[in-house]
Write a protein that holds these residues in place. Structure first.
Motif, PDB file in Angstrom:
ATOM      1  N   ASN A  12     -18.448  23.844  21.941  1.00  0.00           N
ATOM      2  CA  ASN A  12     -19.268  24.955  21.454  1.00  0.00           C
ATOM      3  C   ASN A  12     -18.574  25.714  20.329  1.00  0.00           C
ATOM      4  O   ASN A  12     -19.220  26.141  19.363  1.00  0.00           O
ATOM      5  CB  ASN A  12     -19.588  25.901  22.616  1.00  0.00           C
ATOM      6  CG  ASN A  12     -20.654  25.285  23.535  1.00  0.00           C
ATOM      7  OD1 ASN A  12     -21.336  24.330  23.134  1.00  0.00           O
ATOM      8  ND2 ASN A  12     -20.776  25.801  24.726  1.00  0.00           N
ATOM      9  N   THR A  13     -17.260  25.862  20.471  1.00  0.00           N
ATOM     10  CA  THR A  13     -16.498  26.563  19.428  1.00  0.00           C
ATOM     11  C   THR A  13     -16.598  25.785  18.104  1.00  0.00           C
ATOM     12  O   THR A  13     -16.804  26.373  17.032  1.00  0.00           O
ATOM     13  CB  THR A  13     -15.023  26.663  19.844  1.00  0.00           C
ATOM     14  OG1 THR A  13     -14.961  27.269  21.120  1.00  0.00           O
ATOM     15  CG2 THR A  13     -14.210  27.487  18.856  1.00  0.00           C
ATOM     16  N   TYR A  14     -16.530  24.514  18.255  1.00  0.00           N
ATOM     17  CA  TYR A  14     -16.651  23.667  17.067  1.00  0.00           C
ATOM     18  C   TYR A  14     -18.008  23.873  16.408  1.00  0.00           C
ATOM     19  O   TYR A  14     -18.109  24.037  15.188  1.00  0.00           O
ATOM     20  CB  TYR A  14     -16.442  22.201  17.480  1.00  0.00           C
ATOM     21  CG  TYR A  14     -16.726  21.207  16.406  1.00  0.00           C
ATOM     22  CD1 TYR A  14     -15.817  21.051  15.329  1.00  0.00           C
ATOM     23  CD2 TYR A  14     -17.881  20.437  16.422  1.00  0.00           C
ATOM     24  CE1 TYR A  14     -16.109  20.142  14.328  1.00  0.00           C
ATOM     25  CE2 TYR A  14     -18.162  19.531  15.429  1.00  0.00           C
ATOM     26  CZ  TYR A  14     -17.274  19.376  14.360  1.00  0.00           C
ATOM     27  OH  TYR A  14     -17.579  18.493  13.370  1.00  0.00           O
ATOM     28  N   LYS A  15     -19.020  23.905  17.267  1.00  0.00           N
ATOM     29  CA  LYS A  15     -20.375  24.084  16.740  1.00  0.00           C
ATOM     30  C   LYS A  15     -20.516  25.440  16.080  1.00  0.00           C
ATOM     31  O   LYS A  15     -21.077  25.572  14.990  1.00  0.00           O
ATOM     32  CB  LYS A  15     -21.391  23.975  17.883  1.00  0.00           C
ATOM     33  CG  LYS A  15     -21.689  22.538  18.274  1.00  0.00           C
ATOM     34  CD  LYS A  15     -22.731  22.526  19.386  1.00  0.00           C
ATOM     35  CE  LYS A  15     -23.018  21.088  19.804  1.00  0.00           C
ATOM     36  NZ  LYS A  15     -23.888  21.068  20.984  1.00  0.00           N
ATOM     37  N   ILE A  16     -19.980  26.445  16.762  1.00  0.00           N
ATOM     38  CA  ILE A  16     -20.075  27.811  16.219  1.00  0.00           C
ATOM     39  C   ILE A  16     -19.371  27.881  14.860  1.00  0.00           C
ATOM     40  O   ILE A  16     -19.906  28.455  13.904  1.00  0.00           O
ATOM     41  CB  ILE A  16     -19.464  28.808  17.219  1.00  0.00           C
ATOM     42  CG1 ILE A  16     -20.418  28.962  18.407  1.00  0.00           C
ATOM     43  CG2 ILE A  16     -19.203  30.180  16.584  1.00  0.00           C
ATOM     44  CD1 ILE A  16     -19.807  29.644  19.612  1.00  0.00           C
ATOM     45  N   ASP A  17     -18.236  27.246  14.769  1.00  0.00           N
ATOM     46  CA  ASP A  17     -17.491  27.238  13.496  1.00  0.00           C
ATOM     47  C   ASP A  17     -18.338  26.617  12.399  1.00  0.00           C
ATOM     48  O   ASP A  17     -18.388  27.116  11.263  1.00  0.00           O
ATOM     49  CB  ASP A  17     -16.180  26.449  13.649  1.00  0.00           C
ATOM     50  CG  ASP A  17     -15.154  27.223  14.453  1.00  0.00           C
ATOM     51  OD1 ASP A  17     -15.370  28.456  14.670  1.00  0.00           O
ATOM     52  OD2 ASP A  17     -14.152  26.638  14.903  1.00  0.00           O
ATOM     53  N   LYS A  18     -18.983  25.584  12.846  1.00  0.00           N
ATOM     54  CA  LYS A  18     -19.839  24.895  11.861  1.00  0.00           C
ATOM     55  C   LYS A  18     -20.966  25.812  11.388  1.00  0.00           C
ATOM     56  O   LYS A  18     -21.252  25.921  10.212  1.00  0.00           O
ATOM     57  CB  LYS A  18     -20.441  23.636  12.499  1.00  0.00           C
ATOM     58  CG  LYS A  18     -19.886  22.351  11.895  1.00  0.00           C
ATOM     59  CD  LYS A  18     -20.487  21.139  12.553  1.00  0.00           C
ATOM     60  CE  LYS A  18     -21.434  20.435  11.566  1.00  0.00           C
ATOM     61  NZ  LYS A  18     -22.013  19.228  12.188  1.00  0.00           N
ATOM     62  N   LEU A  27     -12.780  24.213  35.705  1.00  0.00           N
ATOM     63  CA  LEU A  27     -12.382  25.016  34.540  1.00  0.00           C
ATOM     64  C   LEU A  27     -12.056  24.115  33.338  1.00  0.00           C
ATOM     65  O   LEU A  27     -12.408  24.432  32.193  1.00  0.00           O
ATOM     66  CB  LEU A  27     -11.145  25.864  34.881  1.00  0.00           C
ATOM     67  CG  LEU A  27     -11.455  27.146  35.681  1.00  0.00           C
ATOM     68  CD1 LEU A  27     -10.157  27.824  36.092  1.00  0.00           C
ATOM     69  CD2 LEU A  27     -12.292  28.107  34.838  1.00  0.00           C
ATOM     70  N   SER A  28     -11.422  22.994  33.597  1.00  0.00           N
ATOM     71  CA  SER A  28     -11.082  22.107  32.467  1.00  0.00           C
ATOM     72  C   SER A  28     -12.363  21.553  31.837  1.00  0.00           C
ATOM     73  O   SER A  28     -12.444  21.371  30.623  1.00  0.00           O
ATOM     74  CB  SER A  28     -10.147  20.992  32.940  1.00  0.00           C
ATOM     75  OG  SER A  28     -10.812  20.139  33.802  1.00  0.00           O
ATOM     76  N   VAL A  29     -13.377  21.327  32.694  1.00  0.00           N
ATOM     77  CA  VAL A  29     -14.670  20.872  32.147  1.00  0.00           C
ATOM     78  C   VAL A  29     -15.256  21.966  31.264  1.00  0.00           C
ATOM     79  O   VAL A  29     -15.735  21.720  30.148  1.00  0.00           O
ATOM     80  CB  VAL A  29     -15.631  20.518  33.308  1.00  0.00           C
ATOM     81  CG1 VAL A  29     -17.036  20.281  32.764  1.00  0.00           C
ATOM     82  CG2 VAL A  29     -15.120  19.294  34.033  1.00  0.00           C
ATOM     83  N   ILE A  30     -15.156  23.226  31.798  1.00  0.00           N
ATOM     84  CA  ILE A  30     -15.680  24.368  31.030  1.00  0.00           C
ATOM     85  C   ILE A  30     -14.933  24.479  29.705  1.00  0.00           C
ATOM     86  O   ILE A  30     -15.532  24.731  28.652  1.00  0.00           O
ATOM     87  CB  ILE A  30     -15.557  25.652  31.857  1.00  0.00           C
ATOM     88  CG1 ILE A  30     -16.564  25.606  33.003  1.00  0.00           C
ATOM     89  CG2 ILE A  30     -15.796  26.907  31.013  1.00  0.00           C
ATOM     90  CD1 ILE A  30     -16.356  26.650  34.064  1.00  0.00           C
ATOM     91  N   ASP A  31     -13.619  24.275  29.757  1.00  0.00           N
ATOM     92  CA  ASP A  31     -12.801  24.325  28.541  1.00  0.00           C
ATOM     93  C   ASP A  31     -13.325  23.355  27.481  1.00  0.00           C
ATOM     94  O   ASP A  31     -13.459  23.699  26.298  1.00  0.00           O
ATOM     95  CB  ASP A  31     -11.351  23.954  28.880  1.00  0.00           C
ATOM     96  CG  ASP A  31     -10.547  25.193  29.245  1.00  0.00           C
ATOM     97  OD1 ASP A  31     -11.129  26.316  29.156  1.00  0.00           O
ATOM     98  OD2 ASP A  31      -9.365  25.062  29.630  1.00  0.00           O
ATOM     99  N   LYS A  32     -13.604  22.168  28.007  1.00  0.00           N
ATOM    100  CA  LYS A  32     -14.087  21.137  27.072  1.00  0.00           C
ATOM    101  C   LYS A  32     -15.404  21.574  26.458  1.00  0.00           C
ATOM    102  O   LYS A  32     -15.634  21.429  25.251  1.00  0.00           O
ATOM    103  CB  LYS A  32     -14.264  19.809  27.809  1.00  0.00           C
ATOM    104  CG  LYS A  32     -12.948  19.058  27.942  1.00  0.00           C
ATOM    105  CD  LYS A  32     -13.115  17.780  28.730  1.00  0.00           C
ATOM    106  CE  LYS A  32     -11.747  17.195  29.019  1.00  0.00           C
ATOM    107  NZ  LYS A  32     -11.816  16.168  30.046  1.00  0.00           N
ATOM    108  N   ILE A  33     -16.279  22.128  27.340  1.00  0.00           N
ATOM    109  CA  ILE A  33     -17.585  22.601  26.840  1.00  0.00           C
ATOM    110  C   ILE A  33     -17.361  23.689  25.804  1.00  0.00           C
ATOM    111  O   ILE A  33     -17.993  23.710  24.736  1.00  0.00           O
ATOM    112  CB  ILE A  33     -18.434  23.116  28.019  1.00  0.00           C
ATOM    113  CG1 ILE A  33     -18.823  21.948  28.912  1.00  0.00           C
ATOM    114  CG2 ILE A  33     -19.678  23.850  27.522  1.00  0.00           C
ATOM    115  CD1 ILE A  33     -19.414  22.351  30.237  1.00  0.00           C
ATOM    116  N   LEU A  34     -16.411  24.579  26.133  1.00  0.00           N
ATOM    117  CA  LEU A  34     -16.120  25.677  25.208  1.00  0.00           C
ATOM    118  C   LEU A  34     -15.608  25.143  23.878  1.00  0.00           C
ATOM    119  O   LEU A  34     -15.984  25.622  22.799  1.00  0.00           O
ATOM    120  CB  LEU A  34     -15.077  26.613  25.825  1.00  0.00           C
ATOM    121  CG  LEU A  34     -15.626  27.635  26.829  1.00  0.00           C
ATOM    122  CD1 LEU A  34     -14.480  28.411  27.444  1.00  0.00           C
ATOM    123  CD2 LEU A  34     -16.596  28.592  26.140  1.00  0.00           C
TER     124      LEU A  34
END
Lengths: 393, 68
Positions: free
Chosen positions: A329-335, A319-326
């Motif tokens: 991705n959130t950063y990318k989406i914001d961009k 889950l922590s790995v998924i968090d990091k991925i998220l």
């Protein structure tokens, strides 16, 4: 040539052999009056006589017998022998008894032998005394100590046992017939489990009824187990040999027949203790098994929990790995959202730019515009149509 | 049931209880039965009081009377 003479010893041995081989002089009973009686070295040396003669006797082990008085009539049982060493005739006596008693004793022996030959004493005819009698039939005198002793001993040992007395004379004229009738009565009396024929101690004359054939026959034919309890320990009567069990005394007869109630009660209580121990052992065993099962179950649950913990820990890691991925991705989406905002047409038109449409299609080049075309201008807050008057390239 | 029958049964129960394969339920049933039988025997032993009688002959018949 052989010696014509023989020695004294040879003569004496010859005489001794003659006496010893004479059956008529072996194991005989001789009665006579005691004329002398001396004890030496444990043996008695005495003479018995009658009006016409005298007989020298030796009694080995004299202490076992009552010493007779000079003048007593006695019955001596023994064998005639010749004492070679002393050159004397001797009547070797095994037993002595007063003459009157001796006759009774002879009668006793004769009847005993007769009944024995008829199978009255046969072991296979005897039956066992029941282990738990309910009712005892007693043939004895209704007065005197014997019946009281039997009642006392029986009730001391077991007060649940019934006693029924068939009263009889135990000595004197007619006693034998009464005793026989008493035995016959109980023989067919269903209520009693065992019969005791009893009397106290007495002389051999007193015991006469119990040495009679009529009593012996009733005892032999008795359908119930029969115990003789006559006289003292050393007194033996004919009924003792016929009975299924001989008790040395009347009290002993009651002891042998009346089972001990307290022993039975103790046995029952012990049986209950054994039962309790057996069941307690079973419960212990079961408890042990349950405890073992519980331990196994606990171990299984522990193992399962351990497995789940390991899996959960692994999942948390994932889950922590998924968090990091998220996060990435959130950063990318914001961009992307920022970019999209940047290129939002409304935002551009708000800055004063307007969109040119020809019909529904966007006009992207001046080359697509001709004079007199009707074009639509789309603003941030509305639209208008206009006619092209002039085109510059 | 006689005292002897009861004792026989009690002994049989004790033997059965020794069997290690006997289930606990069966064991408890047998135990309860055994205790009940033992109680019966002891009660019987304590309740019965033996009588002492004497045979009396009247005409041609015999009867038991209390022996004093």
């Amino acid at each position: 040539m052989s010696d014509p003479y023989i020695s004294v010893s040879q003569v004496n041995m010859y005489i001794k052999n003659i006496f010893d081989s004479e059956i008529m002089l072996q194991d005989i009973c001789v009665f006579g009056e005691v004329s002398s009686y001396n004890i030496s070295g444990g043996n008695a040396y005495f003479n018995i006589k009658d009006e016409n003669g005298m007989l020298s006797c030796v009694l080995f082990g004299a202490s076992k017998f009552d010493s007779p008085q000079i003048g007593d009539m006695i019955l001596a049982r023994g064998s005639v022998s010749y004492y070679a060493k002393g050159g004397r005739l001797s009547f070797n006596v095994y037993s002595i008894m007063p003459y009157g008693r001796g006759l009774l004793y002879e009668k006793f022996l004769k009847l005993k032998q007769d009944l024995e030959e008829r199978g009255y004493f046969a072991q296979e005819h005897k039956v066992e005394i029941p282990s738990r009698v309910k009712k005892i039939g007693v043939v004895t005198s209704q007065t005197g100590a014997v019946i009281r002793d039997i009642i006392d001993v029986t009730q001391r040992r077991n007060d649940t046992i019934d006693i029924v007395l068939y009263p009889v004379k135990v000595q004197g004229l007619g006693a034998d017939r009464e005793i026989a009738l008493g035995i016959d009565f109980f023989s067919n009396y269903d209520d009693v489990d065992v019969v005791i024929v009893a009397r106290g101690g007495g002389s051999i004359e007193d015991m006469e009824p119990f040495n009679s054939e009529i009593v012996a026959t009733s005892a032999y034919r008795c359908n119930k187990p029969l115990v003789s309890a006559v006289g003292h320990e050393t007194d033996y009567t004919i009924i003792d040999f016929v009975a299924d069990l001989r008790a040395p005394t009347p009290s002993a007869g009651a002891e042998l027949v009346a089972w001990d109630k307290s022993v039975l009660a103790d046995n029952i209580n012990n049986s209950v203790v054994v039962m309790e121990k057996s069941i307690a052992h079973k419960i212990d065993m079961m408890q042990g098994n349950i405890e073992y099962e519980i331990e196994c179950l606990n171990n299984s649950i522990d193992n399962l929990l351990r497995m789940y913990c390991i899996n959960a820990s692994n999942s948390i890691d994932k889950l922590s790995v998924i968090d990091k991925i998220l996060d990435v991705n959130t950063y990318k989406i914001d961009k992307y959202i920022a970019l999209l905002e940047l290129y939002n047409p409304n935002k551009i038109t708000a800055m004063g730019y307007s969109k040119v449409l020809s019909g529904d299609c966007a006009v992207r080049s001046i080359k697509d515009v001709k004079v007199k075309d009707c074009l639509t201008l789309s603003f941030v807050d509305g639209k208008c149509n206009c006619i092209v008057e002039e085109v510059w390239v | 049931m006689s005292i002897d029958d009861n004792i026989k049964k009690i002994n049989e129960i004790n033997k059965k209880l020794e069997n290690p394969d006997l289930s606990i339920d069966e064991g408890i049933k047998l135990y309860e039965n055994g205790v009940s039988l033992a109680k019966n025997v002891l009660e019987e032993l304590n309740s019965i009081k033996g009588k002492v009688t004497i045979i009396k002959k009247e005409l041609e018949t015999y009867k038991e009377e209390v022996f004093e």
